[in-house]
Scaffold this active site. Structure first.
Site, mmCIF file in Angstrom:
data_model
loop_
_atom_site.group_PDB
_atom_site.id
_atom_site.type_symbol
_atom_site.label_atom_id
_atom_site.label_comp_id
_atom_site.label_asym_id
_atom_site.label_seq_id
_atom_site.Cartn_x
_atom_site.Cartn_y
_atom_site.Cartn_z
ATOM 1 C CB CYS A 2 27.896 -0.809 14.322
ATOM 2 S SG CYS A 2 28.529 -2.461 14.611
ATOM 3 N NE ARG A 27 25.550 2.373 9.826
ATOM 4 C CZ ARG A 27 26.032 2.280 8.607
ATOM 5 N NH1 ARG A 27 25.332 2.754 7.599
ATOM 6 N NH2 ARG A 27 27.201 1.729 8.375
ATOM 7 C CD1 TRP A 75 22.813 -6.848 12.897
ATOM 8 C CD2 TRP A 75 24.665 -7.192 11.690
ATOM 9 N NE1 TRP A 75 22.591 -7.911 12.070
ATOM 10 C CE2 TRP A 75 23.696 -8.148 11.321
ATOM 11 C CE3 TRP A 75 25.898 -7.226 11.055
ATOM 12 C CZ2 TRP A 75 23.943 -9.120 10.356
ATOM 13 C CZ3 TRP A 75 26.147 -8.181 10.099
ATOM 14 C CH2 TRP A 75 25.164 -9.114 9.761
ATOM 15 C CG ASN A 101 30.155 0.502 10.815
ATOM 16 O OD1 ASN A 101 29.764 1.271 9.955
ATOM 17 N ND2 ASN A 101 29.993 -0.791 10.700
ATOM 18 N N GLY A 102 32.672 -1.989 11.656
ATOM 19 C CA GLY A 102 33.524 -2.685 10.687
ATOM 20 C C GLY A 102 34.145 -3.915 11.312
ATOM 21 C CD GLU A 488 11.727 -7.797 -2.787
ATOM 22 O OE1 GLU A 488 12.748 -8.488 -2.822
ATOM 23 O OE2 GLU A 488 11.566 -6.865 -1.973
ATOM 24 C CE LYS A 492 11.100 -6.939 1.565
ATOM 25 N NZ LYS A 492 11.980 -6.661 0.501
ATOM 26 C CD GLU A 495 13.400 -8.580 4.288
ATOM 27 O OE1 GLU A 495 14.543 -8.330 4.651
ATOM 28 O OE2 GLU A 495 12.902 -8.124 3.255
ATOM 29 C CG HIS A 511 10.444 -29.437 -12.988
ATOM 30 N ND1 HIS A 511 10.504 -30.525 -13.837
ATOM 31 C CD2 HIS A 511 9.909 -28.421 -13.701
ATOM 32 C CE1 HIS A 511 10.049 -30.151 -15.029
ATOM 33 N NE2 HIS A 511 9.689 -28.888 -14.970
ATOM 34 C CE LYS A 610 16.933 0.055 4.266
ATOM 35 N NZ LYS A 610 15.950 -0.811 3.581
HETATM 36 C C1 F6R Z 1 15.619 -7.120 1.883
HETATM 37 C C2 F6R Z 1 16.782 -6.269 2.009
HETATM 38 C C3 F6R Z 1 18.121 -6.833 1.689
HETATM 39 C C4 F6R Z 1 18.911 -5.826 0.833
HETATM 40 C C5 F6R Z 1 20.343 -6.326 0.608
HETATM 41 C C6 F6R Z 1 21.122 -5.404 -0.299
HETATM 42 O O1 F6R Z 1 14.457 -6.422 2.177
HETATM 43 O O2 F6R Z 1 16.675 -5.131 2.371
HETATM 44 O O3 F6R Z 1 18.013 -8.050 1.049
HETATM 45 O O4 F6R Z 1 18.258 -5.672 -0.391
HETATM 46 O O5 F6R Z 1 20.986 -6.403 1.847
HETATM 47 O O6 F6R Z 1 21.205 -4.117 0.218
HETATM 48 P P1 F6R Z 1 21.554 -2.894 -0.687
HETATM 49 O O7 F6R Z 1 20.487 -2.694 -1.681
HETATM 50 O O8 F6R Z 1 21.640 -1.744 0.282
HETATM 51 O O9 F6R Z 1 22.862 -3.181 -1.335
#
Ligand code: F6R
Length: 615
Positions: A2, A27, A75, A101-102, A488, A492, A495, A511, A610
């Site tokens: 959060c 967040r 969150w 937050n936590g 990747e 993208k 998500e 396979h 995030k």
């Molecule tokens: C995907 C994304 C997540 C982060 C993951 C790790 O676009 O943003 O998969 O890469 O949560 O986050 P960090 O890099 O902040 O440890």
């Protein structure tokens, strides 16, 4: 996970808190709330939904005057996202109000005890338990709020960044941190509290970042007192000057942060190697690496720990380190590594990669590696973040704030840092010739311009997106350095558009995944000239003969794939190890346009946050 914001001072708290919460929505954004002290009482409003929903509702519900307040964007971890579970939470008497937050892991047993003592609970949250625990201690021990918070936190197992105030003492906010970030902005006769500095950047450049197990009593007129939660010892405040500016955290004319951040990659990559790569002298200078060169050179192996996109950057790094520096590399999901009793010792170097520097699993993996004697090096974007501080040494990616939840510029700048490290180690070990080394440096210097060129495909990528936006599944294929890019690209798309997508090593397709291919399956194939080009071309032929729709990511001027594929998106030519920095760009744009065309919230996709500060 959060975002929290608080204010105490001479200004109206409401506009500062609302604006701050909007900046912290990366967040978490499933509910939001605010509590203001209006001179006589606490006014509280909260709702399921985004900060904008709170804003709409709030002005009808409560008076927004007051120079003391706290706000929260959530969150959900404990309790579904709804109005009642949203923060802030009152204590039973209504005197105390808290944001958190936590996760309080032992909240159930604490709750049982409190219920026995007559407390009642409206929400399913661990946070409401905490505020009542503080109230209980305060009453039973007849103490001030600060002391009560300290005693209560010593009974708590878990992680927290909290801010709490008492309506009977409206001249102070008590804050504390363990495992979740908390910054205090220091102004003239005013203080700001937030999960990061972005909510108060236009008011002050001076901030204190609380360390784990520290709490602070923030008094409007008397200043800040920081103490260790465990032993009550006083801590001298360390005031940092912030480097962040307002422009960096605003959209700057782009429709979305994600698009802005995609377009920022040329400058982000440049900023990441600026001052570190001195190609005229053929030197790479990275203090964290130089100071620990022996550790790197004597390492039996490098273990990379990370999550999500950062894990994909780690996979690219595996190729680079093994290829150039000839050091064995293992890439681990931090969440698996931390729980599987890994064999690790003082001869291992662990590299932890994290944009936010707050990812709980990565942080735990670091602590585990340190406890086994390994040297831990961090690659983080957020300066002063928990991971940056927990590691023995490190190198920042200078990507600037990444606000879009889908990681873009963090990925390419992580690869840039890791490439610099691999080249520096290769040079020190003598595993690269001086001409090859120079060539790599020169090529790396050209990358920002080449990324700009790759971005010119944007309009064409948009037309491709329009054709495939309704597909139910996508496959992404790549080989060698571009296998992690395929992963990747698929991540993208998943998500932000919620379309199912899978990344595979191109040859592995035979396979299993090949069974999925028919005329409804778009397959993005990374087929640049450098690398395993001919092999990938054969894979494309296999797809074509099963009627799959092929979107090729190719080197400029490519004819062979053009003749086979339904669409080709060109990227400039570069050496193989640097191709991920270019091939990633159209994949980011493709997912962006598809998500936008489907009407999805690109910057704040559902269920995501995030920084994932919970396991
Ligand atoms: C995907 C994304 C997540 C982060 C993951 C790790 O676009 O943003 O998969 O890469 O949560 O986050 P960090 O890099 O902040 O440890």
């Amino acid at each position: 996970m959060c975002g929290i914001v608080g204010y105490i001072g001479h200004r109206e708290a409401y506009p500062i808190i609302i604006k701050g919460l909007k900046r912290l929505e990366y967040r978490g954004y499933d509910s939001a709330g605010i509590a203001l002290y209006d001179g006589t009482d606490i006014k509280l409003s909260k709702t399921k939904g985004k900060v904008a929903d709170l804003e709409k509702r709030l002005e009808k519900e409560i008076s927004t005057t007051g120079t003391l307040g706290i706000g929260h964007t959530r969150w959900a971890t404990h309790g579904v996202p709804n109005d009642v579970n949203s923060h802030p939470h009152y204590s039973n008497s209504g005197d105390l109000v808290i944001i958190h937050n936590g996760i309080i892991e032992n909240y159930e047993s604490l709750k049982k005890e409190l219920i026995k003592r007559g407390y009642t609970f409206k929400s399913d949250t661990d946070t409401e338990v905490l505020v009542n625990l503080i109230e209980d201690v305060k009453k039973n021990e007849n103490t001030k709020l600060g002391k009560a918070v300290q005693i209560a936190l010593n009974q708590v197992v878990g992680a927290y960044a909290i801010a709490v105030f008492d309506k009977n003492k409206p001249n102070e906010i008590v804050v504390a941190r363990l495992g979740s970030p908390l910054a205090i902005g220091i102004g003239e006769d005013e203080f700001f509290i937030a999960s990061d500095a972005s909510p108060f950047i236009e008011y002050t450049k001076n901030a204190i970042y609380l360390e784990d197990e520290e709490m602070a009593i923030v008094r409007r007129h008397k200043g800040i007192k920081i103490r260790k939660i465990k032993d009550d010892s006083l801590v001298a405040p360390y005031i940092q000057e912030l480097q962040l500016n307002l422009e960096q955290i605003e959209k700057g004319g782009y429709e979305h942060f994600m698009l802005k951040e995609i377009y920022e990659q040329p400058s982000a990559i440049l900023d990441t190697f600026r001052g570190r790569l001195l190609s005229n002298e053929a030197i790479i200078k990275m203090v964290g690496v130089e100071d620990n060169m022996k550790k790197f050179l004597n390492a039996n192996r490098i273990i990379i720990v990370a999550c999500g996109t950062s894990w994909h950057a780690g996979l690219v790094a595996e190729y680079i380190f093994e290829d150039l520096a000839r050091i064995p590399v293992e890439v681990e999901y931090a969440s698996e590594f931390r729980y599987r009793n890994p064999i690790i010792n003082e001869n291992d170097v662990v590299i932890a990669i994290s944009q936010s520097g707050e990812t709980a699993d990565t942080l735990a993996a670091i602590k585990l590696a340190k406890s086994k004697g390994a040297f831990v090096f961090g690659v983080c974007n957020v300066v002063g973040s928990s991971i940056a501080r927990e590691t023995h040494a490190g190198a920042y990616t200078h990507a600037g704030p990444e606000i879009g939840v889908a990681s873009t510029k963090a990925f390419t700048t992580q690869i840039t840092v890791l490439t610099l490290i691999a080249l520096r180690l290769a040079r020190a070990k003598g595993t690269i010739s001086s001409s090859d080394y120079r060539m790599h440096l020169l090529e790396l210097e050209l990358i920002p311009e080449k990324v700009k060129t790759a971005l010119e495909s944007d309009a064409y990528v948009k037309t491709v997106a329009a054709i495939y936006k309704d597909a139910k599944n996508f496959l992404y294929l790549g080989r060698g350095y571009n296998f992690p890019v395929a992963l990747e690209g698929a991540l993208k798309l998943k998500e932000i558009s919620y379309i199912h997508a899978e990344g595979y090593p191109a040859a592995e397709m035979k396979h299993g995944p090949i069974a999925l291919i028919d005329e409804n399956m778009p397959i993005v194939v990374i087929a640049t000239k450098k690398g395993h080009y001919e092999k990938v071309v054969s894979n494309i032929q296999e797809i074509k003969s099963r009627s799959g729709k092929i979107i090729g990511i190719v080197t400029v001027g490519d004819e062979q794939v053009k003749n086979l594929a339904d669409h080709v998106i060109e990227v400039p030519e570069t050496i193989e190890s640097l191709t991920p920095l270019l091939t990633t760009i159209p994949l980011q744009l493709l997912s962006y346009h598809i998500a936008l065309m489907l009407g999805k919230n690109v910057d704040q996709p559902r269920n995501l946050a995030k920084a994932v500060t919970v396991e």
